[in-house]
Design a protein around this motif. Structure first.
Motif, mmCIF file in Angstrom:
data_model
loop_
_atom_site.group_PDB
_atom_site.id
_atom_site.type_symbol
_atom_site.label_atom_id
_atom_site.label_comp_id
_atom_site.label_asym_id
_atom_site.label_seq_id
_atom_site.Cartn_x
_atom_site.Cartn_y
_atom_site.Cartn_z
ATOM 1 N N THR A 1 0.741 -1.118 -0.032
ATOM 2 C CA THR A 1 -0.044 0.002 -0.078
ATOM 3 C C THR A 1 0.873 1.247 0.036
ATOM 4 O OG1 THR A 1 -0.212 0.295 2.470
ATOM 5 C CG2 THR A 1 -1.762 -1.339 1.348
ATOM 6 N N PHE A 2 1.991 1.042 -0.387
ATOM 7 C CA PHE A 2 3.217 2.075 -0.209
ATOM 8 C C PHE A 2 3.380 2.671 -1.814
ATOM 9 C CE2 PHE A 2 6.989 3.558 1.478
ATOM 10 C CZ PHE A 2 6.729 4.318 2.418
ATOM 11 N N GLN A 3 2.516 3.262 -2.271
ATOM 12 C CA GLN A 3 2.727 3.913 -3.662
ATOM 13 C C GLN A 3 3.799 4.798 -3.573
ATOM 14 O OE1 GLN A 3 -1.180 5.095 -4.774
ATOM 15 N NE2 GLN A 3 -1.529 3.075 -5.882
ATOM 16 N N PRO A 4 4.812 5.139 -4.659
ATOM 17 C CA PRO A 4 4.884 4.199 -5.812
ATOM 18 C C PRO A 4 5.851 3.157 -5.738
ATOM 19 C CG PRO A 4 6.412 6.134 -6.024
ATOM 20 C CD PRO A 4 5.599 6.092 -4.833
ATOM 21 N N PHE B 1 1.458 -7.252 -8.189
ATOM 22 C CA PHE B 1 2.160 -6.595 -7.473
ATOM 23 C C PHE B 1 2.952 -5.602 -8.330
ATOM 24 C CE2 PHE B 1 1.186 -9.694 -4.579
ATOM 25 C CZ PHE B 1 1.154 -9.452 -3.208
ATOM 26 N N VAL B 2 2.795 -4.282 -8.179
ATOM 27 C CA VAL B 2 3.582 -3.319 -9.197
ATOM 28 C C VAL B 2 4.301 -2.257 -8.094
ATOM 29 C CG1 VAL B 2 2.249 -3.745 -11.097
ATOM 30 C CG2 VAL B 2 1.656 -2.027 -9.289
ATOM 31 N N GLY B 3 5.252 -1.599 -8.940
ATOM 32 C CA GLY B 3 6.050 -0.386 -8.107
ATOM 33 C C GLY B 3 7.494 -0.244 -8.512
ATOM 34 N N TYR B 4 7.995 0.700 -8.045
ATOM 35 C CA TYR B 4 9.457 0.620 -8.208
ATOM 36 C C TYR B 4 10.380 -0.632 -7.416
ATOM 37 C CZ TYR B 4 14.345 2.520 -7.502
ATOM 38 O OH TYR B 4 15.655 2.567 -7.707
ATOM 39 N N ASP B 5 9.818 -0.791 -6.194
ATOM 40 C CA ASP B 5 10.673 -1.839 -5.568
ATOM 41 C C ASP B 5 10.550 -3.106 -6.273
ATOM 42 O OD1 ASP B 5 11.927 -0.471 -3.496
ATOM 43 O OD2 ASP B 5 10.526 -0.893 -1.907
ATOM 44 N N MET B 6 8.981 -3.099 -6.597
ATOM 45 C CA MET B 6 8.690 -4.649 -7.224
ATOM 46 C C MET B 6 9.583 -4.699 -8.423
ATOM 47 S SD MET B 6 6.337 -5.775 -5.081
ATOM 48 C CE MET B 6 7.810 -5.104 -3.920
ATOM 49 N N ASP B 7 9.695 -3.875 -9.395
ATOM 50 C CA ASP B 7 10.221 -3.867 -10.680
ATOM 51 C C ASP B 7 11.654 -4.142 -10.312
ATOM 52 O OD1 ASP B 7 8.071 -3.471 -12.123
ATOM 53 O OD2 ASP B 7 8.570 -1.481 -13.003
ATOM 54 N N ALA C 1 11.083 -6.471 0.460
ATOM 55 C CA ALA C 1 10.921 -5.392 -0.524
ATOM 56 C C ALA C 1 9.943 -4.198 -0.243
ATOM 57 C CB ALA C 1 11.109 -5.748 -1.887
ATOM 58 N N ALA C 2 10.158 -3.457 0.559
ATOM 59 C CA ALA C 2 8.962 -2.491 1.059
ATOM 60 C C ALA C 2 9.109 -1.161 1.321
ATOM 61 C CB ALA C 2 8.368 -3.153 2.489
ATOM 62 N N GLY C 3 10.143 -0.392 0.702
ATOM 63 C CA GLY C 3 10.546 0.976 0.840
ATOM 64 C C GLY C 3 10.907 0.992 2.074
ATOM 65 N N MET C 4 11.942 0.004 2.452
ATOM 66 C CA MET C 4 12.500 0.033 3.941
ATOM 67 C C MET C 4 13.794 0.789 4.180
ATOM 68 S SD MET C 4 13.478 -3.381 6.331
ATOM 69 C CE MET C 4 11.762 -3.876 6.163
ATOM 70 N N THR C 5 13.940 1.778 5.009
ATOM 71 C CA THR C 5 14.934 2.520 5.262
ATOM 72 C C THR C 5 16.061 1.737 6.254
ATOM 73 O OG1 THR C 5 13.505 4.504 5.262
ATOM 74 C CG2 THR C 5 15.649 4.734 6.539
ATOM 75 N N ILE C 6 17.295 1.875 5.761
ATOM 76 C CA ILE C 6 18.235 1.361 6.494
ATOM 77 C C ILE C 6 18.515 2.311 7.858
ATOM 78 C CG2 ILE C 6 20.778 0.862 6.677
ATOM 79 C CD1 ILE C 6 20.719 0.809 3.407
#
Length: 247
Positions: free
Chosen positions: A32-35, A46-52, A88-93
């Motif tokens: 639910t974390f577009q894009p 499942f689509v988006g930057y991380d997915m690609d 893969a979920a927009g996870m910050t280090i």
């Protein structure tokens, strides 16, 4: 006799095809974390930057990807208990997360911003104006962490980012703290006519894929694939697709 030979050949080919099938990489995500990651309403993919990015990396590594939908706060525990291979979920280090999982080389650089209703834009110019306010953020995110450090602020934590925005729209909080590209994508794609973005003084942060702590073989394979993608221009093409600017 001929029929038996054909059947035998078919069985042999099926077995060979099975033997050649790429191994599966099980990837946890919170779509639910577009894009970065979301479910296409039409195709249900499942689509988006991380997915690609992770599909492309997996292809370099010789894997096929199986995505698992889960809450963001459940991703690291799922890695630690061997229920997924990667996240893969927009996870910050962050230093705290690095105690529990290993991160690949960065795949995106971001920062936290504030989303407010237009009626509050005059009084909220930065995070300093959020002292003593009710704030909204997604559970387990850097935005929630930063919100808790604001003096007197109370953070309402929600399972998904859309839930935080809905609460803001309903005047249940003064502001949402979230990643800049996610806020900007919302404002661009969903209209956001009644809301505006407010810049902050928060530092730059790097996002990456996460793997189980100590899984050096998979980590090295990811880093090799991501380096190859950077060099070939594949990363830049994916970045252009989702953010309209080359990396």
């Amino acid at each position: 006799m001929f029929k038996n030979l054909v059947m035998a050949a078919a069985v042999t080919m099926a077995c060979a095809g099975s033997a050649l099938a790429a191994p599966v990489l099980t990837v946890g995500t919170e779509p639910t974390f577009q894009p970065f990651e979301f479910v296409d309403a039409r195709t249900k993919d499942f689509v988006g930057y991380d997915m690609d990015m992770i599909r492309a990396a997996a292809k370099h590594m010789g894997y096929q990807v199986k995505f698992v939908n889960m809450g963001f706060d459940g991703l690291i525990p799922a890695l630690m208990t061997n229920n997924i291979d990667a996240a893969a979920a927009g996870m910050t280090i962050t230093a705290e997360r690095k105690k529990k999982v290993d991160f690949t080389r960065p795949v995106y650089q971001s920062t936290q911003v504030i989303l407010v209703n237009k009626s509050d834009a005059g009084s909220v110019k930065s995070e300093k104006d959020l002292k003593g306010k009710n704030l909204c953020a997604q559970i387990g995110t850097v935005g929630a962490e930063f919100g808790r450090k604001i003096p007197g602020a109370k953070v309402k934590a929600f399972n998904t980012l859309p839930d935080t925005i809905l609460e803001l729209n309903n005047r249940g909080c003064t502001a949402v703290i979230a990643d800049k590209p996610v806020v900007e994508y919302f404002l661009k794609q969903r209209g956001g006519r009644n809301m505006v973005e407010v810049q902050t003084g928060y530092p730059k942060e790097e996002m990456a894929f996460a793997v189980r702590k100590g899984n050096k073989k998979l980590l090295d394979a990811f880093n090799k694939a991501l380096a190859a993608m950077d060099k070939s221009g594949e990363t830049a093409k994916i970045h252009q697709k989702w953010f309209s600017t080359a990396k």
